[in-house]
Design a protein around this motif. Structure first.
Motif, PDB file in Angstrom:
ATOM      1  N   GLY A   1      45.628 -31.225 -15.838  1.00 30.06           N
ATOM      2  CA  GLY A   1      44.252 -31.799 -15.420  1.00 30.06           C
ATOM      3  C   GLY A   1      44.240 -32.909 -14.413  1.00 30.06           C
ATOM      4  N   GLN A   2      43.158 -33.437 -14.000  1.00 27.80           N
ATOM      5  CA  GLN A   2      43.154 -34.548 -13.281  1.00 27.80           C
ATOM      6  C   GLN A   2      44.144 -35.625 -13.775  1.00 27.80           C
ATOM      7  N   THR A   3      44.933 -35.997 -12.554  1.00 24.23           N
ATOM      8  CA  THR A   3      45.908 -37.189 -13.199  1.00 24.23           C
ATOM      9  C   THR A   3      45.819 -38.215 -12.109  1.00 24.23           C
ATOM     10  N   ALA A   4      46.138 -39.534 -12.865  1.00 19.44           N
ATOM     11  CA  ALA A   4      46.097 -40.597 -11.909  1.00 19.44           C
ATOM     12  C   ALA A   4      47.278 -41.503 -12.241  1.00 19.44           C
ATOM     13  N   VAL A   5      47.952 -42.141 -11.366  1.00 18.22           N
ATOM     14  CA  VAL A   5      49.081 -43.005 -11.435  1.00 18.22           C
ATOM     15  C   VAL A   5      48.583 -44.417 -11.513  1.00 18.22           C
ATOM     16  N   VAL A   6      48.641 -45.272 -12.248  1.00 18.73           N
ATOM     17  CA  VAL A   6      48.244 -46.796 -12.290  1.00 18.73           C
ATOM     18  C   VAL A   6      49.430 -47.751 -12.460  1.00 18.73           C
ATOM     19  N   GLU A   7      49.952 -48.419 -11.406  1.00 18.30           N
ATOM     20  CA  GLU A   7      50.619 -49.554 -11.486  1.00 18.30           C
ATOM     21  C   GLU A   7      50.183 -50.841 -11.912  1.00 18.30           C
ATOM     22  N   SER A   8      50.807 -51.274 -12.990  1.00 16.85           N
ATOM     23  CA  SER A   8      50.400 -52.474 -13.714  1.00 16.85           C
ATOM     24  C   SER A   8      51.558 -53.343 -13.990  1.00 16.85           C
ATOM     25  N   GLY A   9      51.887 -54.272 -13.031  1.00 14.92           N
ATOM     26  CA  GLY A   9      52.999 -55.177 -13.080  1.00 14.92           C
ATOM     27  C   GLY A   9      54.396 -54.137 -12.874  1.00 14.92           C
ATOM     28  N   ASN A  10      55.223 -54.276 -13.906  1.00 17.34           N
ATOM     29  CA  ASN A  10      56.465 -53.548 -13.915  1.00 17.34           C
ATOM     30  C   ASN A  10      56.146 -51.921 -14.491  1.00 17.34           C
ATOM     31  N   LEU A  11      54.924 -51.962 -15.166  1.00 18.18           N
ATOM     32  CA  LEU A  11      54.623 -50.624 -16.019  1.00 18.18           C
ATOM     33  C   LEU A  11      54.086 -49.743 -14.923  1.00 18.18           C
ATOM     34  N   THR A  12      54.497 -48.516 -14.832  1.00 18.93           N
ATOM     35  CA  THR A  12      53.801 -47.442 -14.250  1.00 18.93           C
ATOM     36  C   THR A  12      53.186 -46.304 -15.221  1.00 18.93           C
ATOM     37  N   ILE A  13      51.929 -46.112 -15.176  1.00 17.32           N
ATOM     38  CA  ILE A  13      51.289 -45.262 -16.213  1.00 17.32           C
ATOM     39  C   ILE A  13      50.605 -44.146 -15.520  1.00 17.32           C
ATOM     40  N   VAL A  14      51.152 -42.976 -15.949  1.00 21.22           N
ATOM     41  CA  VAL A  14      50.285 -41.821 -15.636  1.00 21.22           C
ATOM     42  C   VAL A  14      49.301 -41.389 -16.636  1.00 21.22           C
ATOM     43  N   LEU A  15      48.032 -41.406 -16.026  1.00 22.81           N
ATOM     44  CA  LEU A  15      47.129 -40.998 -17.033  1.00 22.81           C
ATOM     45  C   LEU A  15      46.699 -39.549 -16.627  1.00 22.81           C
ATOM     46  N   THR A  16      46.368 -38.662 -17.645  1.00 21.82           N
ATOM     47  CA  THR A  16      46.246 -37.275 -17.535  1.00 21.82           C
ATOM     48  C   THR A  16      45.055 -37.080 -18.316  1.00 21.82           C
ATOM     49  N   GLU A  17      44.422 -35.990 -17.802  1.00 21.99           N
ATOM     50  CA  GLU A  17      43.217 -35.360 -18.474  1.00 21.99           C
ATOM     51  C   GLU A  17      43.692 -34.516 -19.519  1.00 21.99           C
ATOM     52  N   LYS A  18      44.622 -33.560 -19.417  1.00 26.89           N
ATOM     53  CA  LYS A  18      45.210 -32.583 -20.542  1.00 26.89           C
ATOM     54  C   LYS A  18      46.570 -33.252 -21.162  1.00 26.89           C
ATOM     55  N   ARG A  19      46.871 -32.955 -22.218  1.00 28.40           N
ATOM     56  CA  ARG A  19      48.181 -33.162 -22.680  1.00 28.40           C
ATOM     57  C   ARG A  19      49.233 -32.462 -22.171  1.00 28.40           C
ATOM     58  N   VAL A  20      50.399 -33.233 -21.791  1.00 30.78           N
ATOM     59  CA  VAL A  20      51.355 -32.453 -21.318  1.00 30.78           C
ATOM     60  C   VAL A  20      52.886 -32.743 -21.880  1.00 30.78           C
ATOM     61  N   ALA A  21      53.473 -31.968 -22.335  1.00 38.12           N
ATOM     62  CA  ALA A  21      54.867 -32.098 -22.848  1.00 38.12           C
ATOM     63  C   ALA A  21      55.693 -32.467 -21.838  1.00 38.12           C
ATOM     64  N   PRO A  22      56.736 -33.483 -21.671  1.00 38.01           N
ATOM     65  CA  PRO A  22      57.850 -33.780 -20.823  1.00 38.01           C
ATOM     66  C   PRO A  22      59.020 -32.661 -20.758  1.00 38.01           C
ATOM     67  N   TRP A  23      58.611 -31.447 -20.665  1.00 33.82           N
ATOM     68  CA  TRP A  23      59.536 -30.424 -20.659  1.00 33.82           C
ATOM     69  C   TRP A  23      60.317 -30.305 -19.454  1.00 33.82           C
TER      70      TRP A  23
END
Length: 492
Positions: free
Chosen positions: A396-418
């Protein structure tokens, strides 16, 4: 005359502890009912469906497609949805066929059918009769009932976890079905439950007791009288009577041998029951241990929020330990509200908001995060690695946010790291991070296993916790290890 083989399937891994119900609309993203739709989606993919397509060509068979649909593991299937799925499966079953390959998971549960696969087989048998040949493929995390073993002529389960042999097992099932139709073999099955409930983290097939058990199963398959040996690890997050580790042995018209070998494998597993325990650290200690490592990436396995086991993908117990981390870290979180806000703000804008912890309180509370929006994209990608190579996926719609040393990938749908594609398509290079959080049990290894310098399992609350004592089971057949001693009839 060429064989006429049908392929159909309903595939869902049901976590009865997960929040919410699974509805019919959740199956819309992956659904086909015609040969054209099926081949367009699965031809040249290393999936069960791709295996059936290629096996039909190898055997010179005519493939006829009925309903095939699946969705990401999630909570209990709504009753109305369950009946609709089964009705559609029966309604779309092709006519004038010699046999059926049924692609199932083995751990589907609905509000009214605790043994969903068994119910499908019962309904199919009522329609096609007892003598019609049916081959069924199963996930290694199935929960196998007596009806499943009795009503399917052939059962072939995955031999690997992470599951990288779906294609091969479908080809195998197709071949056994063709030989059954041709009269070359008479499949005879036996299943044996171990009286044990074990967690997915203990089912890695390339190490430990599962490797030894698999090697023994492969050795038994060298006997020409043995058609297939399936090792079923079970799915502990479905609270159903048949949950747990089971062995299915299929022989060529030799019931006594099938019974003997299934019992042998069950005893082998029981003798190693203590080896299936998993060492874990609480979130704060796990992050500290990861930071203490000299090299990364260190994979923090947040199995309690395992998307592939039905979890909501928004647990925050590890996230709250990373908001001020001193080294580079990466985490993927599902949060529709946060994604929508990021898309409203746009690339390059500053983002501040509460992330995660919105599905229920079991998986933590929202965490305040501030950072810069680095990338926005539609979340669609193809699998690049060994797991279901070529398969289409959608975050789904996906956003990458950088917060200091932490990178957060925000997703609209659940996705398994397969698959590594879920971050690679977002412009992220995994090797650049000291810490990577994987909301998974074992299957994350197909994405990050080759680069991981260290693996740390995190003990946190959640509907896929590796600590089974967190759960209040109501429907298990007892006695059952680790809550009780292994039943005596299994130990003999």
């Amino acid at each position: 005359m060429a064989l006429r083989i049908a392929v159909s399937g309903l595939l869902h891994e049901t976590n009865t502890f997960a929040p919410g119900l699974t509805l019919l609309e959740h199956f819309n993203n992956e659904r086909s009912v015609t040969n054209e739709e099926f081949e367009r989606r699965y031809l040249h993919t290393r999936t069960s469906m791709g295996g059936v397509i290629d096996a039909a060509v190898q055997h010179g068979a005519e493939l006829k497609v009925g309903l095939y649909t699946s969705t990401t593991p999630s909570g209990m299937i709504e009753a109305e949805t369950a009946d609709k799925l089964i009705d559609d499966l029966l309604r779309t079953l092709p006519q004038e066929i010699d046999g059926l390959v049924l692609i199932m998971h083995g751990a589907m549960v609905s509000e009214q059918y605790p043994d969903f696969e068994g119910e499908c087989l019962r309904r199919l048998r009522a329609k096609v009769g007892d003598r019609f040949p049916i081959a069924m493929t199963l996930d290694l995390h199935a929960n196998v009932s007596e009806d499943m073993t009795r009503l399917a002529d052939i059962i072939v389960g995955y031999d690997t976890y992470p599951h990288v042999d779906m294609y091969e097992r479908a080809v195998e099932a197709f071949g056994l079905l063709a030989d059954t139709i041709g009269g070359q073999i008479t499949p005879t099955r036996s299943s044996k439950h171990t009286g044990m409930l074990i967690v997915p983290q203990a089912m890695m097939t390339e190490e430990g007791s599962m490797k030894l058990i698999m090697e023994r199963a492969f050795k038994l398959e060298e006997d020409p009288r043995v058609l297939n040996v399936t090792v079923i690890g079970g799915f502990p997050y479905s609270d159903v009577a048949d949950a747990g580790m089971t062995f299915i042995v299929t022989t060529n018209n030799d019931q006594r041998l099938a019974d003997q070998l299934a019992a042998e494998l069950a005893r082998m597993a029981v003798d190693r029951k203590e080896s299936f325990a998993i060492e874990q650290l609480p979130p704060k200690e796990a992050v500290a241990a990861a930071l203490a490592e000299q090299e990364g990436p260190v994979i923090l396995v947040e199995g309690s929020d395992n998307v592939g086991g039905g979890a909501p993908a928004d647990a925050t117990f590890v996230l709250e330990q990373l908001v001020s981390v001193q080294e580079s870290a990466l985490i993927v979180i599902r949060d529709v509200e946060a994604v929508n806000e990021a898309f409203r703000l746009g690339v390059g804008a500053s983002f501040t908001g509460q992330i995660g912890g919105k599905s229920d309180r079991l998986h933590g509370k929202p965490v305040e995060v501030s950072g810069k929006i680095r990338l926005l994209f539609d979340g669609k990608y193809r699998h690049l690695g060994a797991y279901m190579t070529g398969h289409m996926a959608d975050m789904g719609q996906t956003a990458v946010v950088e917060s200091g040393n932490l990178t957060i990938v925000l997703t609209e749908k659940r996705v398994a790291p397969w698959d590594i594609g879920h971050i690679k398509y977002a412009g992220i290079v995994a090797e650049q991070y000291k810490i990577i959080v994987a909301k998974s049990a074992i299957a994350w290894q197909t994405a990050f296993g080759s680069i991981a310098k260290k693996t740390i399992y995190v003990d946190s609350p959640g509907c896929c916790s590796a600590n089974l004592h967190h759960f209040e089971y109501k429907h298990l057949n007892r006695p059952l290890y680790p809550f009780d001693e292994v039943p005596s009839h299994v130990r003999v």
